[in-house]
Design a protein around this motif. Structure first.
Motif, mmCIF file in Angstrom:
data_model
loop_
_atom_site.group_PDB
_atom_site.id
_atom_site.type_symbol
_atom_site.label_atom_id
_atom_site.label_comp_id
_atom_site.label_asym_id
_atom_site.label_seq_id
_atom_site.Cartn_x
_atom_site.Cartn_y
_atom_site.Cartn_z
ATOM 1 N N ARG A 66 46.699 -11.390 -10.993
ATOM 2 C CA ARG A 66 46.072 -12.195 -10.337
ATOM 3 C C ARG A 66 46.579 -12.406 -8.884
ATOM 4 O O ARG A 66 47.435 -12.060 -8.494
ATOM 5 C CB ARG A 66 46.579 -13.600 -10.993
ATOM 6 N N PHE A 67 45.363 -12.641 -7.709
ATOM 7 C CA PHE A 67 45.758 -13.122 -6.555
ATOM 8 C C PHE A 67 45.550 -14.607 -6.391
ATOM 9 O O PHE A 67 44.320 -14.914 -6.548
ATOM 10 C CB PHE A 67 44.943 -12.006 -5.561
ATOM 11 N N TYR A 68 46.444 -15.366 -5.970
ATOM 12 C CA TYR A 68 46.136 -16.771 -5.614
ATOM 13 C C TYR A 68 46.186 -16.960 -4.123
ATOM 14 O O TYR A 68 47.055 -16.440 -3.298
ATOM 15 C CB TYR A 68 47.254 -17.498 -6.319
ATOM 16 N N PHE A 70 45.491 -20.347 -2.068
ATOM 17 C CA PHE A 70 45.327 -21.781 -2.169
ATOM 18 C C PHE A 70 44.347 -22.181 -3.207
ATOM 19 O O PHE A 70 44.851 -21.806 -4.302
ATOM 20 C CB PHE A 70 44.805 -22.221 -0.701
ATOM 21 N N TRP A 71 43.081 -22.540 -3.220
ATOM 22 C CA TRP A 71 42.351 -23.042 -4.329
ATOM 23 C C TRP A 71 41.735 -21.747 -4.688
ATOM 24 O O TRP A 71 40.871 -21.974 -5.867
ATOM 25 C CB TRP A 71 41.216 -24.157 -3.664
ATOM 26 N N ILE A 72 41.849 -20.427 -4.121
ATOM 27 C CA ILE A 72 40.954 -19.499 -4.692
ATOM 28 C C ILE A 72 41.851 -18.442 -5.805
ATOM 29 O O ILE A 72 42.985 -18.185 -5.422
ATOM 30 C CB ILE A 72 40.494 -18.514 -3.441
ATOM 31 N N GLU A 73 41.201 -18.307 -6.670
ATOM 32 C CA GLU A 73 42.059 -17.219 -7.595
ATOM 33 C C GLU A 73 41.146 -15.949 -7.928
ATOM 34 O O GLU A 73 40.004 -16.235 -8.214
ATOM 35 C CB GLU A 73 42.306 -18.065 -8.851
ATOM 36 N N ILE A 74 41.725 -14.796 -7.373
ATOM 37 C CA ILE A 74 40.863 -13.851 -7.613
ATOM 38 C C ILE A 74 41.357 -12.798 -8.882
ATOM 39 O O ILE A 74 42.493 -12.579 -8.964
ATOM 40 C CB ILE A 74 41.128 -12.750 -6.424
ATOM 41 N N TRP A 75 40.629 -12.424 -9.611
ATOM 42 C CA TRP A 75 40.666 -11.688 -10.963
ATOM 43 C C TRP A 75 40.590 -10.193 -10.510
ATOM 44 O O TRP A 75 39.828 -9.928 -9.504
ATOM 45 C CB TRP A 75 40.063 -12.062 -11.996
ATOM 46 N N PRO A 76 41.182 -9.210 -11.249
ATOM 47 C CA PRO A 76 40.869 -7.854 -10.860
ATOM 48 C C PRO A 76 39.477 -7.532 -10.960
ATOM 49 O O PRO A 76 39.227 -6.502 -9.828
ATOM 50 C CB PRO A 76 41.732 -7.251 -12.119
ATOM 51 N N PHE A 79 37.709 -7.665 -7.347
ATOM 52 C CA PHE A 79 38.254 -7.012 -6.274
ATOM 53 C C PHE A 79 37.424 -6.952 -5.030
ATOM 54 O O PHE A 79 37.874 -6.831 -3.976
ATOM 55 C CB PHE A 79 38.667 -5.589 -6.594
ATOM 56 N N TYR A 80 35.962 -6.982 -5.316
ATOM 57 C CA TYR A 80 35.141 -6.702 -4.078
ATOM 58 C C TYR A 80 35.282 -8.000 -3.079
ATOM 59 O O TYR A 80 35.038 -7.804 -2.156
ATOM 60 C CB TYR A 80 33.753 -6.997 -4.857
ATOM 61 N N PHE A 81 35.967 -9.133 -3.670
ATOM 62 C CA PHE A 81 36.477 -10.146 -2.281
ATOM 63 C C PHE A 81 37.414 -9.692 -1.671
ATOM 64 O O PHE A 81 37.295 -9.594 -0.346
ATOM 65 C CB PHE A 81 36.799 -11.280 -3.079
ATOM 66 N N VAL A 82 38.307 -8.777 -2.016
ATOM 67 C CA VAL A 82 39.038 -8.194 -1.226
ATOM 68 C C VAL A 82 38.577 -7.021 -0.478
ATOM 69 O O VAL A 82 38.920 -6.939 0.686
ATOM 70 C CB VAL A 82 40.436 -7.587 -1.963
ATOM 71 N N ALA A 83 37.709 -6.329 -1.113
ATOM 72 C CA ALA A 83 37.016 -5.272 -0.244
ATOM 73 C C ALA A 83 36.226 -5.869 0.996
ATOM 74 O O ALA A 83 36.246 -5.307 1.934
ATOM 75 C CB ALA A 83 35.950 -4.532 -1.287
ATOM 76 N N GLY A 84 35.618 -7.009 0.638
ATOM 77 C CA GLY A 84 34.847 -7.810 1.683
ATOM 78 C C GLY A 84 35.907 -8.257 2.737
ATOM 79 O O GLY A 84 35.310 -8.112 3.941
ATOM 80 N N PHE A 343 29.601 -15.255 5.229
ATOM 81 C CA PHE A 343 28.855 -16.178 4.410
ATOM 82 C C PHE A 343 28.670 -15.729 2.929
ATOM 83 O O PHE A 343 28.551 -16.508 2.090
ATOM 84 C CB PHE A 343 27.650 -16.466 5.103
ATOM 85 N N ALA A 344 28.280 -14.228 2.690
ATOM 86 C CA ALA A 344 27.828 -13.757 1.678
ATOM 87 C C ALA A 344 29.108 -13.908 0.607
ATOM 88 O O ALA A 344 28.985 -14.692 -0.524
ATOM 89 C CB ALA A 344 27.684 -12.202 1.549
ATOM 90 N N MET A 345 30.227 -13.912 1.186
ATOM 91 C CA MET A 345 31.677 -13.950 0.465
ATOM 92 C C MET A 345 31.733 -15.535 0.102
ATOM 93 O O MET A 345 32.180 -15.784 -1.014
ATOM 94 C CB MET A 345 32.596 -13.372 1.089
#
Lengths: 471, 283
Positions: A66-68, A70-76, A79-84, A343-345
């Protein structure tokens, strides 16, 4: 004429940057304070996520994937959020480099910031440029040894703090800090701290400009990012040349005081023109402005300058205003693409459901004939509950009235999914023999899940395999 | 080749070679770079001494640290087994008749059983457990010997028609080719597929009642205590077409299965049974 020294290898020429005062130095102090402050303090920020989740605001939880933030939690699987973010970081670099040259290198690159910090320590302990040069040339005396040891110790402490802060991003900071103090931290933490302490001290204390010149690929890439409208640190040679004494009326503004060279952390002479070594830290601008002020001459002999402005200036015209260098089609285009990704993200983040499912139809075999002739398909379903508390998920199938759903291991059509967890289960969809869907090769169906607590729903389309042409 | 000289424009020494008037300047590499290069060579040599590296006539040098990937896998497996020891003990003590499918132990048994299945069972029953002609499909709800977890585990443990295990499942069907006329067999072949809604006045019905019903039941529903298949359902282990049925009735079929209790550990028998039971047909 043959050279005296034509070796293919050269020893590093030590550099002793002089203390400088001025606008850009102050800006750099401010940026150093902010960036280092963020780096060291962020792991200590708390963020309440409820009972079952870590309360660290920024945490990369590798063990639980998991990547936390603040209020966002990213699941594996997100991962496109990280790529973005990486794409945005890349576009941001393009934007800033095309407008302001190597502004990243000069102000915010960790190598620059930490080197600046290490030079600051060096100056506190060993004195300014001249004192450091004397000390460097002096033979080893107890005083020199003491100063050096003291300096290296402070460097090492900074290195430990830097490495220590890094590992806090990967584990609960107070817990890990306590483990360090009681010597019970995991081996991987100690190893990481040891390695990063070493790299911090070596890169910031001893390698410094060598990292930028020989190790970093970015200076080479800059060439493609910059054009002649880009603002870079440059010397107005048409104003400064020929160099001469201040009272020499025939000479240019440059009094050849070497102040710009003395303050340069890269050890170059900006008057030689744009060069790969220059990280555009702008300290030579401060140094030169200081001298020009004392001589009662205009500031800006060394200044942020675009190559395209040089001919106009030489012809005595006024340079274009700064904003025209920053707001150009190229930089506007970069900004638009950068903002579009942003904005897309943001959009993706806000429409992101709190419950999710993925469905993998079992293809081995595609269907099973039951003893009464019914056709049954099996599906491996993964349910994801991103809430901080357990949720009851109802599962339904739509697509044909003749479809019946069963969950493996339970007579109910709902399952409980643990907080912040994935639940895998096998689901069967059965249809009586003879119906249309039983005899069709593939029919579209849709799995629905519903959070029985709040009615939130999600669906996934898949297919139901019938006997098709076989019967 | 010319002597190296100082280039007038840049003030830098040249490398001494020239092509079409183009000369290469000497831009020295930093010396630490050279030392780093030497260091990597030393590191490389040390590495080949410490770890298996140099090929020999047979095999390779073992390396001073005694490392091997095989050894690492063995250690990994041992670690896993150690960390699963508690679950294994629990699984071996579990009451299969009351095995909670929502429990972690059940999840563990299914996962463990899946790997046992792939290694031991998939050769006959298929990797997806869908079976083949003569090898039962384990996904459907038709069971020759019963589909509760305990019954499945019994079949796995003792095998089918396995002479090395006194408790193996045995079913015995006579080869009717020696006992009936071919016309009678034809009549049975015509009758048996219609058992679900049969014409009880047909010639086949009489033959069925006389010869088959004692095991397969009056209505052809089979008898699990004898392993007699249900003949009234949609599932045919050896095929439901006339040729297959003729063959089955004439010569009988005798499928076999190893007694896995002799080959697998108790926990693996329980795990693979749980896995098979969880594939959709479990009762």
């Amino acid at each position: 004429m043959t050279t005296q020294n034509n070796s293919l290898y050269a020893a590093r020429e030590p550099i002793f940057p002089k203390r400088v005062y001025g606008t850009f130095r102050n800006l750099k102090w401010a940026i150093m304070a902010v960036t280092l402050g963020i780096y060291y303090l962020v792991p200590w920020l708390r963020w309440d996520r409820g009972l079952n989740l870590p309360d660290q605001a920024v945490l990369i939880d590798l063990a639980n994937r998991r990547f936390y933030f603040f209020w966002i939690e990213i699941w594996p699987h997100e991962f496109y959020f990280v790529a973005g973010l990486l794409i945005m970081a890349g576009l941001g670099l393009f934007l800033f480099t095309s407008a302001l040259g190597r502004v990243w290198c000069g102000y915010t690159c960790p190598q620059t910031v930490w080197t600046d910090l290490f030079i600051l320590v060096e100056r506190w302990i060993e004195g300014d440029r001249n004192a450091r040069i004397r000390l460097h040339r002096a033979t080893w005396t107890p005083r020199k040894a003491t100063l050096r040891l003291f300096k290296w110790t402070v460097w090492a402490l900074i290195g430990v703090a830097t490495a220590g802060a890094w590992v806090f991003y990967f584990a609960d900071a107070p817990t890990l800090a306590n483990q360090f103090l009681t010597l019970t931290a995991p081996a991987v933490a100690w190893t990481t701290v040891a390695i990063l302490t070493a790299t911090t001290v070596v890169l910031g204390g001893f390698m410094r400009e060598q990292v930028c010149i020989y190790m970093c690929p970015w200076p080479r890439i800059q060439g493609a990012m910059m054009d002649d409208s880009t603002l870079t640190v440059a010397y107005r040679d048409w104003r400064g040349e020929p160099r001469g004494k201040a009272r020499d009326a025939t000479a240019g503004d440059c009094v050849d005081c070497n102040a710009c060279v003395a303050v340069c952390p890269m050890g170059i002479d900006i008057r030689d023109g744009q060069q790969m070594e220059c990280i555009t830290c702008a300290l030579c601008i401060d140094a030169c402005d200081d001298i020009m002020g004392k001589l009662g001459r205009d500031r800006g002999l060394i200044d942020y300058l675009a190559l395209s402005d040089a001919p106009a200036e030489q012809a005595g015209k006024k340079p274009r205003p700064i904003w025209t260098h920053i707001l150009r089609p190229r930089t506007i285009l970069y900004s638009i693409i950068w903002a579009a990704f942003g904005f897309a993200m943001m959009y993706a983040l806000f429409i992101r459901p709190e419950i999710e499912l993925t469905v993998a139809p079992v293809r081995n075999p595609t269907f099973v004939i039951l003893s009464d002739g019914s056709i049954r398909n099996a599906y491996e379903i993964r349910l994801r509950n991103k809430h901080g508390e357990p949720r009851q998920f109802g599962i339904h199938v739509t697509g044909d009235l003749a479809l019946r759903i069963e969950l493996e291991g339970t007579p109910y059509e709902s399952v409980e999914v643990a907080p912040d967890a994935t639940h895998r289960l096998r689901v069967y969809v059965t249809t009586p023999p003879g119906g249309e869907i039983a005899q069709t090769d593939e029919s579209p169906i849709r799995f629905w899940i519903e959070d029985l607590g709040n009615g939130e729903r999600a669906f996934v389309n898949t297919v139901f395999n019938g006997t098709g042409a076989q019967q | 080749m010319d002597e190296p000289r100082i280039d007038q424009l840049t003030g830098r020494p040249t490398m001494g070679h020239e092509f079409d008037g183009i000369e290469e300047l000497n831009t020295p590499m930093p010396r630490w770079w050279l030392w780093t290069f030497y260091l990597t060579i030393i590191w490389g040599i040390g590495y080949t001494i410490a770890y298996p590296a140099w090929p020999m006539v047979s095999g390779a040098t073992a390396g001073l640290l005694g490392y091997s990937t095989r050894g690492e896998v063995i250690a990994d497996i041992a670690d896993h087994e150690a960390s699963n020891a508690a679950l294994v003990t629990e699984l071996n003590a579990a009451d299969l008749a009351a095995f909670d499918p929502q429990s972690d132990l059940h999840r563990y048994a299914v996962a463990r059983g899946a790997s046992v299945f792939r290694a031991q069972c998939s050769q006959c029953h298929g990797s997806g457990a869908a079976g083949a002609v003569g090898y039962p499909n384990l996904l459907d709800n038709d069971w020759l010997w019963g589909g509760t977890l305990e019954e499945v585990a019994y079949s796995v443990r003792h095998g089918i028609r396995n002479e090395t295990d006194g408790d193996a499942r045995y079913s015995q069907m006579p080869a009717f080719g020696d006992m009936l006329e071919s016309s009678e067999i034809e009549a049975l072949v015509a009758f048996v597929p219609t058992l679900a809604d049969a014409d009880w006045d047909s010639a086949g019905a009489v033959l069925y009642a006389d010869n088959c019903a004692s095991c397969h039941g009056e209505r052809g529903l089979g008898d699990r205590s004898m392993g007699a298949p249900n003949l009234a359902d949609a599932i045919w282990l050896y095929g439901g077409d006339s040729a297959s049925l003729t063959e089955t009735i004439s010569n009988a079929r005798f499928g076999v299965m190893p007694a896995w209790g002799q080959r697998l550990s108790e926990e693996d028998v329980r795990a693979v049974s749980t896995y098979v039971h969880s594939l959709g047909g479990g009762e």
